[in-house]
Structures are given as structure tokens and as C-alpha cells.
Design a protein around this motif. Structure first.
Motif, PDB file in Angstrom:
ATOM      1  N   CYS A 103       1.267  -0.942   0.531  1.00  0.00           N
ATOM      2  CA  CYS A 103       0.034  -0.014   0.053  1.00  0.00           C
ATOM      3  C   CYS A 103       1.258   1.413   0.041  1.00  0.00           C
ATOM      4  CB  CYS A 103      -0.732  -0.152   1.337  1.00  0.00           C
ATOM      5  SG  CYS A 103      -2.188  -1.487   1.558  1.00  0.00           S
ATOM      6  N   ARG A 106       2.687   1.793  -3.427  1.00  0.00           N
ATOM      7  CA  ARG A 106       1.730   2.179  -4.870  1.00  0.00           C
ATOM      8  C   ARG A 106       1.310   3.604  -4.248  1.00  0.00           C
ATOM      9  NH1 ARG A 106       1.108  -2.716  -8.458  1.00  0.00           N
ATOM     10  NH2 ARG A 106       2.556  -4.240  -8.424  1.00  0.00           N
ATOM     11  N   LEU A 139      -1.561   4.066  -1.939  1.00  0.00           N
ATOM     12  CA  LEU A 139      -2.829   3.153  -2.554  1.00  0.00           C
ATOM     13  C   LEU A 139      -4.396   4.465  -1.746  1.00  0.00           C
ATOM     14  CD1 LEU A 139      -3.093  -0.151  -2.631  1.00  0.00           C
ATOM     15  CD2 LEU A 139      -2.494   1.134  -4.417  1.00  0.00           C
ATOM     16  N   SER A 140      -4.862   4.548  -2.514  1.00  0.00           N
ATOM     17  CA  SER A 140      -5.895   5.419  -2.080  1.00  0.00           C
ATOM     18  C   SER A 140      -6.617   4.812  -0.144  1.00  0.00           C
ATOM     19  CB  SER A 140      -6.654   6.007  -3.179  1.00  0.00           C
ATOM     20  OG  SER A 140      -7.748   4.796  -2.887  1.00  0.00           O
ATOM     21  N   GLN A 144      -9.840   3.816  -0.469  1.00  0.00           N
ATOM     22  CA  GLN A 144     -10.275   3.086  -0.832  1.00  0.00           C
ATOM     23  C   GLN A 144     -10.334   1.771  -1.281  1.00  0.00           C
ATOM     24  OE1 GLN A 144     -11.291   6.452  -0.591  1.00  0.00           O
ATOM     25  NE2 GLN A 144     -12.997   6.334  -0.542  1.00  0.00           N
ATOM     26  N   GLU A 145      -8.623   2.236  -1.982  1.00  0.00           N
ATOM     27  CA  GLU A 145      -8.141   1.076  -2.624  1.00  0.00           C
ATOM     28  C   GLU A 145      -7.348   0.339  -1.473  1.00  0.00           C
ATOM     29  OE1 GLU A 145      -6.443   2.305  -6.659  1.00  0.00           O
ATOM     30  OE2 GLU A 145      -5.519   3.443  -4.419  1.00  0.00           O
ATOM     31  N   ARG A 146      -7.163   0.724  -0.233  1.00  0.00           N
ATOM     32  CA  ARG A 146      -6.706  -0.142   0.512  1.00  0.00           C
ATOM     33  C   ARG A 146      -7.168  -0.642   1.254  1.00  0.00           C
ATOM     34  NH1 ARG A 146      -2.161   2.906   3.579  1.00  0.00           N
ATOM     35  NH2 ARG A 146      -1.107   3.932   1.523  1.00  0.00           N
ATOM     36  N   HIS A 149     -10.303  -2.240  -0.263  1.00  0.00           N
ATOM     37  CA  HIS A 149     -10.922  -3.361  -1.287  1.00  0.00           C
ATOM     38  C   HIS A 149      -9.997  -4.230  -0.802  1.00  0.00           C
ATOM     39  CE1 HIS A 149     -14.040  -2.105  -2.969  1.00  0.00           C
ATOM     40  NE2 HIS A 149     -14.119  -0.874  -3.650  1.00  0.00           N
ATOM     41  N   LEU A 150      -8.504  -4.076  -1.058  1.00  0.00           N
ATOM     42  CA  LEU A 150      -7.912  -5.000  -0.821  1.00  0.00           C
ATOM     43  C   LEU A 150      -7.900  -6.020   0.324  1.00  0.00           C
ATOM     44  CD1 LEU A 150      -5.206  -5.910  -2.698  1.00  0.00           C
ATOM     45  CD2 LEU A 150      -3.986  -4.193  -1.320  1.00  0.00           C
ATOM     46  N   GLY A 202      -0.820  -8.710  -8.292  1.00  0.00           N
ATOM     47  CA  GLY A 202      -1.791  -7.737  -6.820  1.00  0.00           C
ATOM     48  C   GLY A 202      -3.468  -8.337  -6.309  1.00  0.00           C
TER      49      GLY A 202
END
Lengths: 206, 826
Positions: free
Chosen positions: B174, B177, B179-180, B182-184, B186-187, B219
């Protein structure tokens, strides 16, 4: 070499027979290596191998305690310091040749990073060893103080007993040797010409 | 250097080490006459000696482990274990070493991760290992690294063979990259799904941490080491003892693992919560406690973790205040970025995430999400702006949770025991008197009471400063008062007992109603206590005016009574009592205690003068008080005395604000906030200090507002609000905090009004600002109504009226705006 032989050679060393060191050395070397590896296996993650703990364990494994006096114990520790120095240098050489092979990539797993630690970056054991050898040429006793204190974790009293001198002298020797080594290594860093000769990498001890 | 010079240099070096610098220079000068180069050599060595620092001090031991690891690895690479050939080491952890290995009897190439466990097994452990291994081998999920095989090596060490994952821990991924949020999430949801699958199959992970949650090349998430903790440490999984093996770090462990209670799937929910908390804020929920194992375990079992928003703000505040660059506790750039990102989320989303984490990280497993799926469902709901299930903690929740976990609770049970003792003594007094000789009985009775008194006195001082202790403090002091009243009845002439009693009444008054301390907000009862204290102190003072304790106690009690009148707007009464206090001090002997009290009285007189509109007089009183406070702090260096300095600056500020000297006010408040921040940094758990900071920020925001800097004011107010949220969680009955929160919300409303005025009328932003202003005024009104329910006060009534008026004004503006927005559309 059994416990009695070891105790006997130790007595000879204590009495001043330097040749007996060569008799004792291989047994101590093997024993230390065995103990160290066992320690590493038992606690690989936070293995702070205490030199002191190591040599004392080797001592109690090899020497008949009832026979030994303080001086002979100190002499044993000094032999162990030499052996430990050799073990560490051998390991460092192997590691160094591995590194030159370049196949060690940094991979993480289970949160642990296989890589170099800070202390390794700060001090190159192989270079220290070369400099210590140079010191040995002019100041053999001072170099031995480094060996016993740095590698063997021995106290100044124990070192004084081995050298047959006072702790005050040991302190002076240590101060000088440390300053000398520091100066040499610092100069070596600023002058790439003086860096460790590659020839020492060629030596492989099995 | 030739050999003989080498030896000479060593000799002279030895000599020089024994000499002091002057002698040393003289000696070197002497050497230089004969051999200048030798002198230079020795000088260089001496310089190296001075610069060597800790060179070689550590001993080879520090390097030994690394080197030995290397040599061991070299020995094992190429070794065969079962049908596998070790290729190279991948990493090592508490349980053993992990190697990259190949199946050596296969035609096709299969790379696996082989974990060689360091401990040898007992026979029964081996059978258990086989059973578990089978269970784990059945665990198939796209996000779980499969267990392929396992066995016992030639030297009796068990090994496990797992799918080899070439990946990166989730936190590093995270971060790298960038990551935002929201992306965090989702992961992270993939990890939740995997954990849920395992739980369905009755496998608990027990050691979830970022290092076990990898993100592979594609990913996707891969969870490592599922159920391994149990397989490897079978003794520990026999449910009760030693669940967190000492070699594991407890940073992600659940409270039940740390305390050695039985472990269920809910332990994994907790660990997931810790991982998410770190992913979102860049910091461990335990903050600095992670530095030591003991502190960490304490923090885990105690609970009461700061909300993620609060932690994120703390990260930002810390990096804003700079700090020394060498400090390892300063947050890194990456955690700073994460914190900023988290705080810039829409308020509703951020509050939901706070709640979700709060729920996942409950100390009691039954208060947590019932499963990883529930946890994931709420995360999905909040990402999709649906209502979440983790509801806001009600005051009751907070109170009960608090009572279970806080050290105050432990003290409360102590209180009960002491109370029983006192009760027993009182009721059995008569019997005791009959049975033992009367004299002995009285003696016994008295000494027991004294013991009781001293115990209470000691604990009261300790608990007063814990957040959430208002109610308990009152109970304890009341017990203390009961004991002391009995003692006082027995020996009315004993001035020490009388003094203690007066002091206890005084403390009780403070705990009940002092608006500057944590208090219960019971104004009437507070006054009764103060009046009792006044009665005792007056008599003591009349009897022995030269005892330096008496004038200071008497004056302090009068000060509180003055404050009490002040809080009801009765300025004349207040002034009269304070003047009386001042004259008591002027007439009495001078001492440390009296000079401290004089300062308090001066500050209070300043305040009253200010409220009566005499701001210039007030300023004079206060400026006389300031150096006294500073001297006091210089002498004691106590945090409390430092706080008194800050308080004086605060009072001076209020004069400046009234005199409309806003720049001066701001200067004073910068000093105040700086001092209080430094105090809080030294003792972050002290509720009195933290609330002083909230108050300082609120007042500074007033200066900013007056200088038409609404954005700076908002920063301070939002920070104050976060501090207050934390404090109120722990201490819901505290009236001072409610009032302060009302001030802060009102201020936020006004700030938004102010920003609305600075925008162009047609701008959408204006509407936002007005809407936000309205909602702050509404919150303020609610807070005031809450206070009125607990005992109406003129001040709050007035506040409510002002809030209503403001809300109406906002509504009017919103209507106007709506009309003007509609127009162009038509």
C-alpha cells in the motif's frame, strides 16, 4: 581429544607452553561452532549470540571443572577467543563470496527481511581482521587484548591473567589498539586504494 | 612509520592517556622538539581515541549472529529434506527458518516455501501435528497460500511445505503504490474473505499481521501460515496458557491472546482490526506503547484505543510541530501521507470507519463483530454509503465498557472494601466497646479510622487525574469525609483532624462542582460542601492564624465560593468573598502555600473584574499574578505549576479579547497553547492537561475569528473537538467538558458563517458553509439542552436561545440561496 587431554593441555598453556595452544585449538573451534549453530537453530530470529555465553558454555563442555583454576580458565577463554575469531572470519568469507555471486535478492516473508543489518554495514569484519593482523606485527600483545575482549568477550581481569600483567596495562593496551584500528579503518575509508586486498577473499577454510 | 617509531608512538600514547590536557600538550611539545613527525603520529592516535565513540565496544557478539546465520545457511543450502532440496533462505522468524525449495524427485519444476521448525517434537505433539496438517491441507481458497505437505526431517525437526508466494506484505504494498483509502480497504476485504473461509472450516489463524498478508505479483491477497501457530505450538493451543508464545510479537495479538484466555475466531477479527487501523492511519493503535512488550501488553488488555481520526490527527500534529529530525518516534513521510489522506475523507465516511474499527477492536470479544464477514460487510456498506451496523457507542456502552477496563474500576472495588471496613467499625462500635475495655476499643476504633483516612487520601489524589473518575472521586471523598467527621467528633480540639476535614470538604466541593476540574456538575451539593469547608477553616483560622496551613486553606475555600457565585453571574457576591480571601492572605504569615494561593486569588479577582466590565483593572490583577506563577514554576518545575502559568496567560487573553486587542490576545494564546502542548506531551493520559489544551485551542480560535481568520480558527476548533470527544468518551458526566464542547461547536458554526460571507453569493460553497454552520449550531443546542437537563443554568439557557437564533438565521440564508440557485435553472 577427551576432557582429560584438554585439561592437560590447558595446564601446559597456563604454565607457558605456547605450542599446547595448537593442540587445544581444534577441539575448541569445533565445540564453539557446534554450540553456536545450536543457538542459532534454537533462536534464529532474535539470536544475540553472546560471545561470553558461548565461550563459557564451551568451557564447561570441554574442561573438567574440578581441576581448573582462575588462570587456566582465563587461558582457555583466550584460546576460545582465537577460535571464535576464526569462526567468524570463516563465516564472513563465505558470506562475502556468496554476496559476490549476486544471487541474494531481498525477499520478504513472514515479515522478516533477509538482508544486511545495520551493524554489518557499520563494520566490515574482514577488514577489521586484516588491520588486526597488521597491528599484531608491531604490537602483538595489544592485538591479543582486542582479540580477547572483542571476540571472546573477556573481562580485563581475565585478560590480565593471561598476559601476566595488570588490568591497568590491559586498559592502556585496549585504548591504544582501539584508537589505532579506528584510525586505520577511517583512513582506509577515505582512501579506496588502501581498501582490503582481494587476495584475502581467496582463502577458503572448509 | 618505521617500527621503532611505532613503538615509541605507542609508549607516548600510553603516557598521554594518563595526563590532563595541559600536561599532555606540554609533553607533546617536548616530543616535537626531538621528532616532529612522531608528535604528529601520536596526535593522530589521540584524535582517533577521542573520536572512536563506541567503536568495537559492542563486541563481536553483535556480528556473530549475522555471520553464523550466514554460515548455517551455507551449510543447509542444497540439503535435502524429505523429497525437497533447499535452494536458499527466504526469511526467518520466531518459529523457524523458511527456505525456497524444489521438489527434487519430480519431473516438473515446483518451487515451494519450506518452513523448518526449530523445535523438535514430542510423540503426542507429532500426532497432533499430523492431524492438523491434514485439516490445513484441506483449506483451499484463492487468497490463502496452500499447505502442500509436511513431515519430519532427518534430525527430528518438523517442516511444513507451502505454496511459494512471491509477494510483498500488504502494508509495504500500500505504501509503495501509494494506494488511496478506498483501494486499501478493497485489498483488505480480500483478506477478510479469506479469513472468513478459514473460519468456516474451523481454522483460526492466530497470528495475522501484515507480514502474513501478502500481495502477489497479480495484485491479489495471499494469506500465509494459516493455522500454523497452532500446529507449531501445540502446547499453547491447549486453550488456556501461554497463547502468545514469548517469541511472537504481540503487536497484532488480541487481548485474549495476551491475557492467556481461550482463543476463538474473534481473535482473528481483532488482529484484522489492528492491521486495518495501521493501513488507514499509518500508526499502530497503541501508539508509542509498541516500544516495549510490557507497555504493549498493558495497552492491549486495557483497551480504550484512540479513534483512528484522533490518531491520524496526532500523526499530523506531531509532524507539523516538527520535532527533532533524529527522533525515531517522529512519523515517517508515509504515515504522514496516510494520516492526511484519511483525514481528508468525507466526514461521514471517516466517522463510519472510526466506528467500524472501534467495533473490531473491542477488548471483550463479544463486543466485536461476530465474524470476519460482518466486519467486511460493514466496510462494504460504508464504501457504498449505506448505513453501517456498528452503531455509535451510546454513553451507556461507553460507561460499561469503561468500567470493565479502566484502572479506576479496580480502585472502585478497593473503595467498596474500605467502605465496608468503615461501616463495620461504625456499626460494631458499641459491641466492641462492651467486649473489650472501653479505652482499648476507642483506641482501636481511632487507629482504624486513621488508617482508612490515610488510604483514602492517598488514592483520591491518584484517581483525581484519571479520565472518567469524577463519580468515583466524589464517592471516595465522601467516604473520607465520613471517616474524618467521626474522628473530628471524637477529638474536636485536634487541629490536624479539623484541617483534614476542612480540606476534604473543600476537595468534595471541587469534585462536585469546580468548573475548572473534572466535576460532576452538582452545583448545589458543591456549595454545601464549600460552606462546610468554610465553617471549619474559619474556626481554625480564628484559633491559630499563625499556622501557615490555615490562611491558605481558608483563602482557597473563599476563592471557590467566589468562583461559585461567579459561575452564576453573581459578580458582587463573588467580589466580596474574594476580597475577604485576599485580606486573609495579606494578614497571615507568608509561605509557599500562601503565595500560591495569592496568585490564584489574583487570577480570580482579574476574572471577576473582567466580567464586571473592568477589563483594564482585570489586566492589572493578572499581570501581577503572572510573574508569581512563573516564579513558582521555575522553583518546582512541576507540570501543574506550568499549567498555572498557562492559565494566567489564558485569563490575560480574555482581557485582551474584551479590550479588542486581538493581536495581543493571539500572542498570549500562542504562549498558552505552546505550554499546554508541552505539558500534554509529557503526560498525555492526564485528563486535566488534555482538557486545558482543548480549552486553549478554543480560546485561541476566538482570537483567530476576531482577526477574521476562520480557517485557522477551524483548525484549532476541530482539534479541540477531537480532544473533547476522547475525553468525553471516558468521562461522560463531566459538565466542564460539555460546556467546552458547546463552546467549540458554537465557534465552528460561527467560523462557517464567517467563511460563507467571504464567498461569492451564488457560489455553491456558500451553501455548504451555511449548511455546515447550521449543523454545528444544532449540535451546540443539543449539548446545551443536555446540560440543562442536568441542572439548568442561566448561561446555558442563554446559549440555547442564541443557537436557536443562529439556526433560524442559517435557515433564512439557505432559503435565499436555494431561490437564487433555482433561478438560473428556470
Amino acid at each position: 581429544m577427551d576432557s582429560r587431554d584438554i585439561t592437560q593441555s590447558l595446564a601446559r598453556i597456563t604454565a607457558g607452553d605456547r605450542q599446547a595452544i595448537d593442540l587445544l585449538f581444534p577441539a575448541v573451534y569445533d565445540e564453539l561452532r557446534r554450540i553456536a549453530q545450536r543457538m542459532m537453530r534454537r533462536e534464529p530470529a532474535n539470536a544475540t549470540l553472546e560471545a561470553t555465553a558461548l565461550v563459557h558454555e564451551a568451557y564447561s563442555a570441554l574442561v573438567d571443572q574440578t581441576q581448573a583454576r582462575f588462570e587456566s580458565r582465563a587461558h582457555f577463554l583466550s584460546v576460545a577467543s582465537q577460535a571464535l575469531r576464526r569462526i567468524l572470519i570463516d563465516a564472513a568469507r563465505r558470506r562475502s563470496s556468496l554476496k559476490r555471486g549476486g544471487d541474494r535478492q531481498r525477499i520478504t516473508l513472514g515479515g522478516i527481511h533477509a538482508g544486511e543489518s545495520e551493524s554489518q554495514k557499520a563494520l566490515d569484519l574482514l577488514e577489521l581482521d586484516d588491520r588486526l593482523r597488521e597491528l599484531q606485527e608491531d604490537h602483538p600483545e595489544r592485538a591479543r587484548v582486542v582479540e580477547m575482549r572483542f571476540y571472546g568477550g573477556m573481562t580485563h581481569e581475565e585478560i590480565a591473567a593471561v598476559l601476566g600483567t595488570t588490568t591497568r596495562t590491559v586498559e592502556r593496551y585496549w585504548a591504544f589498539a582501539r584508537a589505532w584500528l579506528f584510525q586505520q579503518i577511517e583512513e582506509g575509508r577515505s582512501d579506496p586504494q588502501r581498501q582490503r586486498a582481494p587476495s584475502s577473499l581467496q582463502v577458503v577454510v572448509s | 612509520m618505521n617500527r621503532s617509531r611505532q613503538l615509541r608512538a605507542a609508549e607516548i600514547f600510553d603516557e598521554c592517556c594518563e595526563l590532563d590536557p595541559a600536561q599532555r600538550d606540554a609533553r607533546l611539545a617536548e616530543v616535537a622538539i626531538a621528532d616532529a613527525e612522531l608528535k604528529r603520529d601520536v596526535e593522530k592516535l589521540l584524535e582517533a581515541h577521542a573520536n572512536a565513540g563506541s567503536f568495537l565496544d559492542e563486541g563481536a557478539a553483535a556480528y556473530a549472529s549475522q555471520e553464523m546465520a550466514g554460515s548455517l545457511e551455507a551449510t543447509l543450502a542444497g540439503t535435502r529434506i524429505g523429497p525437497y532440496r533447499l535452494v536458499r533462505e527466504l526469511g526467518r522468524g520466531g518459529m523457524g527458518v523458511v527456505y525456497l525449495a524444489e521438489r527434487s524427485d519430480d519431473q516438473f519444476e515446483l518451487q515451494v516455501a519450506l518452513k523448518l521448525i526449530q523445535d523438535r517434537f514430542h510423540q503426542e505433539a507429532f500426532q497432533m501435528f499430523q492431524r492438523e496438517r491434514q485439516l490445513l491441507a484441506n483449506l483451499k481458497h484463492p487468497h490463502i497460500a496452500r499447505l502442500l505437505d509436511g513431515g519430519i526431517s532427518n534430525d527430528d525437526r518438523p517442516y511444513l511445505v507451502m505454496e511459494y508466494v512471491n509477494g510483498q506484505p500488504i502494508d509495504e504494498h500500500c505504501q509503495n503504490r501509494d494506494l488511496s483509502v478506498q483501494e486499501r480497504i478493497h485489498l483488505f476485504l480480500q483478506a477478510c474473505d479469506a479469513v472468513e473461509h478459514a473460519h468456516q472450516n474451523l481454522v483460526v489463524h492466530r497470528d495475522l499481521k501484515p507480514g502474513n498478508i501478502l500481495v502477489d505479483r497479480e495484485g491479489g491477497i495471499k494469506l500465509l501460515d494459516f493455522g500454523i501457530a497452532k500446529v507449531i505450538d501445540p502446547a499453547s493451543s491447549e486453550d488456556t496458557t501461554n497463547t502468545v508464545a514469548p517469541r511472537m510479537t504481540p503487536r497484532y495479538a488480541s487481548p485474549e491472546q495476551v491475557s492467556g484466555a481461550s482463543v476463538t475466531t474473534l481473535a482473528d477479527v481483532y488482529s484484522l482490526g489492528v492491521v486495518l487501523y495501521e493501513l488507514l492511519t499509518g500508526r499502530s493503535p497503541y501508539g508509542e506503547s509498541t516500544s516495549s512488550r510490557v507497555k504493549l501488553e498493558h495497552a492491549i488488555t486495557r483497551g480504550e484505543l484512540p479513534r483512528a481520526s484522533f490518531m491520524a490527527r496526532a500523526v499530523l500534529a506531531r509532524s507539523a510541530s516538527g520535532g527533532n529530525s533524529g527522533n525515531d518516534e517522529a512519523p515517517s513521510d508515509s504515515s504522514h501521507g496516510m494520516a492526511r489522506r484519511f483525514l481528508s475523507l468525507p466526514g461521514a465516511l471517516r466517522r463510519d470507519l472510526d466506528m467500524i474499527l472501534w467495533r473490531a477492536l473491542a477488548v471483550e470479544s463479544k463486543d466485536r463483530y461476530a465474524s470476519a464477514r460482518d466486519f467486511a460487510d460493514d466496510l462494504r456498506a460504508c464504501l457504498e454509503h449505506r448505513p453501517i451496523r456498528a452503531r455509535a457507542p451510546s454513553l451507556r456502552d461507553v460507561a460499561t465498557r469503561f468500567a470493565r477496563r479502566n484502572p479506576v474500576a479496580t480502585l472502585a472495588s478497593l473503595l467498596a472494601v474500605l467502605g465496608l471496613l468503615a461501616g463495620f467499625l461504625i456499626s460494631h462500635r458499641a459491641r466492641l466497646q462492651e467486649e473489650i475495655q472501653r479505652e482499648r476499643a476507642e483506641e482501636l476504633f481511632r487507629s482504624s479510622l486513621e488508617l482508612n483516612t490515610s488510604l483514602f487520601t492517598r488514592y483520591v489524589d491518584r484517581i483525581k487525574e484519571l479520565p472518567g473518575s469524577s463519580r468515583l472521586t466524589v464517592d471516595m471523598i465522601q467516604e473520607l469525609v465520613t471517616s474524618l467527621e467521626l474522628l473530628h467528633q471524637q477529638a474536636p480540639e485536634d487541629s490536624t483532624t479539623a484541617y483534614q476535614l476542612g480540606n476534604a470538604y473543600f476537595q468534595l466541593g471541587d469534585a462536585l462542582s469546580n468548573p475548572n476540574r473534572a466535576n460532576l456538575g452538582d452545583q448545589q451539593a458543591g456549595l454545601v460542601a464549600y460552606e462546610k469547608a468554610r465553617h471549619v477553616a474559619e474556626r481554625l483560622h480564628a484559633k491559630a492564624p499563625d499556622d501557615e496551613r490555615h490562611p491558605s486553606l481558608y483563602a482557597l475555600v473563599l476563592d471557590r465560593i467566589g468562583q461559585w457565585h461567579l459561575s452564576r453571574g453573581e459578580f458582587d457576591e463573588s467580589m466580596e468573598v474574594l476580597r475577604q480571601a485576599w485580606s486573609v492572605l495579606q494578614d497571615g504569615p507568608e509561605s509557599d502555600a500562601t503565595s500560591r494561593v495569592s496568585k490564584t486569588i489574583l487570577v480570580r479577582l482579574g476574572r471577576v473584574a473582567g466580567l464586571r466590565g473592568n477589563h483594564t483593572t482585570a489586566l492589572e490583577y493578572l499581570q501581577e499574578a503572572l510573574p508569581r506563577a512563573q516564579d513558582r514554576f521555575a522553583a518546582t518545575r512541576l507540570l501543574h505549576d506550568h499549567l498555572a502559568v498557562a492559565d494566567t496567560h489564558l485569563a490575560i487573553t480574555s482581557c485582551y479579547l474584551n479590550l479588542e486587542r486581538y493581536e495581543d490576545a493571539l500572542t498570549e494564546m500562542d504562549v498558552n497553547v505552546e505550554i499546554v502542548e508541552s505539558i500534554c506531551a509529557k503526560d498525555p493520559d492526564n485528563a486535566a492537561f488534555v482538557s486545558a489544551l482543548a480549552m486553549g485551542l478554543e480560546v485561541r480560535a476566538r482570537a483567530f475569528r476576531a482577526l477574521e481568520e476562520p480557517e485557522l480558527a477551524k483548525d484549532d476548533l476541530l482539534r479541540a473537538l477531537d480532544l473533547l470527544d476522547e475525553l468525553r468518551m471516558a468521562d461522560p458526566d463531566n459538565r466542564q467538558l460539555l460546556l467546552l464542547a458547546a463552546n467549540v461547536t458554537f465557534g465552528l458554526g460561527e467560523c462557517n458563517e464567517l467563511s460563507a460571507e467571504s464567498f461569492d453569493e451564488s457560489d455553491e460553497d456558500v451553501r455548504f458553509s451555511v449548511e455546515e454552520a447550521r449543523s454545528w449550531f444544532e449540535q451546540c443546542q443539543q449539548l446545551c439542552e443536555e446540560m440543562i437537563r442536568r441542572g439548568a443554568q442561566s448561561q446555558e439557557q442563554e446559549y440555547v436561545a442564541r443557537c436557536r437564533e443562529k439556526i433560524l438565521r442559517c435557515d433564512r440564508r439557505l432559503r435565499v440561496l436555494a431561490e437564487s440557485l433555482d433561478e438560473p435553472a428556470q
